[in-house]
Design a protein around this motif. Sequence first.
Motif: not given
Length: 217
Positions: A142-149
């Motif tokens: 994701l844009p915030d650097g987290k995994h999409a899950a």
Amino acid sequence: MLQRVRLAVFLFVLGGFLPSVQADEVWEFVDADGVVHIGNAAPPASRGLVWLSQTPSARGGSGSAKGKEREVSALRLPGYEAAKPHLEAAALSQSLEPALVIAVAAAESAFNVEAVSRKGALGLMQVMPATAERYGVAGRILPDGKHAAMEPKVNAQIGSRYLADLLRMFDGDKELALAAYNAGEGAVLRYGRRIPPYPETQQYVDRVMRFYRALIR
């Protein structure tokens, strides 16, 4: 998914002191690493603490109003109201009982959408990256650097799809499906389609079923 459960007499967390409580009451705390801590003596602070229920010896009957109130209140955690619509929608999309999906999320993360376990399980329903990939969410960031899950709606959908597949695999047996959600379907099959003799898994199944029964009363 698998979570590391620590049994303890007390847990130090930030916050003020709790009033004294009976030692036969059980609390649960999910820390910043997604690790679940459980104990039966009053810890010295209250931040992040979840009171689950009284132990069986103290309940005086599973149908008591006090017992019902205490168990249901365990679901009223920070994040519950925000997570509930995602969990219900995901459950209905898979023809699952919303109460069962909500109960799994309560046991897995205490509705903490930021939870990440030491084993790498992610988010609301503690989805493993390999499970996310199985259902088409393969390592996207994701844009915030987290995994999409980690996104709550996506996480609820992945967890619900996996739970639905496990229920089909084990002929609708909730306890076997929950054991497989925690320990993996291979473990349940290896033990002859029975709950594996792992204390963590046995406690996990019991915890989810207590949440589930409290919701459907």
